[in-house]
Motif scaffolding. Structure first.
Motif, mmCIF file in Angstrom:
data_model
loop_
_atom_site.group_PDB
_atom_site.id
_atom_site.type_symbol
_atom_site.label_atom_id
_atom_site.label_comp_id
_atom_site.label_asym_id
_atom_site.label_seq_id
_atom_site.Cartn_x
_atom_site.Cartn_y
_atom_site.Cartn_z
ATOM 1 N N ASP A 193 0.311 6.245 -6.978
ATOM 2 C CA ASP A 193 0.357 7.671 -6.614
ATOM 3 C C ASP A 193 1.271 7.899 -5.417
ATOM 4 O OD1 ASP A 193 -1.310 8.522 -8.611
ATOM 5 O OD2 ASP A 193 -3.117 8.609 -7.370
ATOM 6 N N ARG A 194 1.099 7.075 -4.389
ATOM 7 C CA ARG A 194 1.883 7.252 -3.159
ATOM 8 C C ARG A 194 3.380 6.974 -3.407
ATOM 9 N NH1 ARG A 194 -2.605 8.294 -2.768
ATOM 10 N NH2 ARG A 194 -1.616 10.218 -3.466
ATOM 11 N N TYR A 254 7.204 -0.200 -1.809
ATOM 12 C CA TYR A 254 6.118 -0.594 -2.712
ATOM 13 C C TYR A 254 5.588 -1.985 -2.363
ATOM 14 C CZ TYR A 254 4.059 -2.547 -6.986
ATOM 15 O OH TYR A 254 3.233 -3.184 -7.872
ATOM 16 N N TYR A 279 -3.977 4.094 -6.363
ATOM 17 C CA TYR A 279 -3.643 4.791 -5.117
ATOM 18 C C TYR A 279 -2.200 4.485 -4.705
ATOM 19 C CZ TYR A 279 -3.837 6.026 -0.150
ATOM 20 O OH TYR A 279 -3.578 6.578 1.088
ATOM 21 N N ILE A 280 -1.817 3.220 -4.790
ATOM 22 C CA ILE A 280 -0.460 2.812 -4.401
ATOM 23 C C ILE A 280 0.583 3.475 -5.301
ATOM 24 C CG2 ILE A 280 1.155 0.864 -4.319
ATOM 25 C CD1 ILE A 280 -1.212 -0.873 -3.403
ATOM 26 N N GLU A 302 4.894 9.945 -5.088
ATOM 27 C CA GLU A 302 5.080 11.035 -4.119
ATOM 28 C C GLU A 302 6.293 10.780 -3.227
ATOM 29 O OE1 GLU A 302 0.303 12.110 -3.775
ATOM 30 O OE2 GLU A 302 1.344 11.097 -2.129
ATOM 31 N N MET A 303 6.432 9.551 -2.763
ATOM 32 C CA MET A 303 7.578 9.230 -1.897
ATOM 33 C C MET A 303 8.891 9.355 -2.654
ATOM 34 S SD MET A 303 6.374 6.113 0.587
ATOM 35 C CE MET A 303 5.338 5.251 -0.581
#
Length: 293
Positions: free
Chosen positions: A179-180, A150, A176-177, A183-184
């Motif tokens: 969200d990613r 992060y 956006y960050i 997901e990770m």
């Protein structure tokens, strides 16, 4: 806080934020406040002390704002963490020289190093708390890997905004960050990926940073050996094999504790332990640490 000290802090905030540490002089701040340089030194013994006080005030303001966001029960954990991320972007945009100063001063002036180590530890802890709120306690032993992922993503976007003047929308980037990262986190859990940053290592690291000290090679080595032993207990193998590996780890610890450990013995033991797939990632870190490869 006295009126004069308040004026000094306000002037320092303006000058350090707009010009950075190197380009700001004590005389400049004293002139801005309408006082003699000697009067300023009654409140701050040096430019370094004033800069640390400026930094502390900025970070207290940032943490206060984030705590206010976290205390709003009407927001979802995801909404809260997006707003937290926005706060970090706005902090660096409003203090564009901070990242440059941190690197320059930490590398060039030993007096600043302990302070910046403590500052980094505080920042990492805040990120860890925020990610735990977002992802839940179940994220468990993946949390430190995600903290670093992060912060790495945030740092790169900050560079794009600050130093390359990319026309990015901070709110969109923050969403956006997050969200990613979600997901990770889901991917790590689904694949049962082995975490890189073990809790024991990071606890030791954070304790050293909070004390203003860099983690020593000996402490890092001990942490990795502890990780080997704890991971060994969870291996899906026979008790006989576990006993062999436990003996090898004990021998390795003893050899590394010697003033002049024998490279051949250390290498052989690491090779033996590394044959277990689940232990390979720790063994590779130890190999790099003892400079055998």
């Amino acid at each position: 806080m006295s009126i004069i000290r308040q004026k000094i802090m306000e002037s320092a905030s303006r000058h350090f934020s707009l010009q950075g540490y190197a380009a700001t002089s004590i005389q400049e701040i004293a002139d801005d406040c309408g006082i003699a340089k000697g009067s300023l030194y009654k409140f701050f013994q040096s430019k370094e002390d004033l800069y640390v006080a400026f930094h502390d005030s900025q970070h207290i303001a940032l943490e206060t704002e984030i705590e206010s966001i976290r205390s709003d029960a009407s927001r979802s954990p995801r909404e809260v963490f997006i707003l937290e991320t926005e706060c970090h972007f706005k902090f660096f945009l409003n203090n564009k020289f901070v990242m440059h100063d941190i690197k320059e001063l930490k590398d060039s002036n030993g007096d600043f190093s302990p302070y910046f180590l403590r500052l980094r530890a505080s920042h990492l802890k805040f990120s860890k708390d925020g990610l735990t709120r977002l992802l839940g306690e179940d994220i468990g032993h993946y949390i430190w890997d995600l903290v670093m992922i992060y912060n790495g993503i945030v740092r790169e976007f900050i560079f794009l905004l600050l130093f390359e003047n990319k026309p990015l929308n901070v709110k969109e980037v923050a969403g956006y960050i997050v969200d990613r990262v979600e997901e990770m986190a889901a991917c790590l859990v689904q694949k049962k990926t082995k975490p890189i940053l073990q809790e024991a290592l990071m606890n030791e690291y954070m304790q050293c940073e909070m004390a203003g000290k860099k983690i020593s090679i000996a402490a890092y080595r001990t942490s990795l050996l502890d990780d080997l032993s704890s991971t060994l207990k969870e291996l899906p193998t026979t008790n006989f094999r576990k006993a062999e590996l436990s003996d090898a780890i004990a021998l390795l610890q003893g050899e590394l504790d010697n003033d002049k450990p024998k490279a051949v013995i250390v290498h052989a033991l690491l090779d033996f332990i590394g044959k277990e797939h689940e232990l390979q990632y720790i063994v590779k870190q130890l190999e790099r640490l003892v400079c055998l490869k």
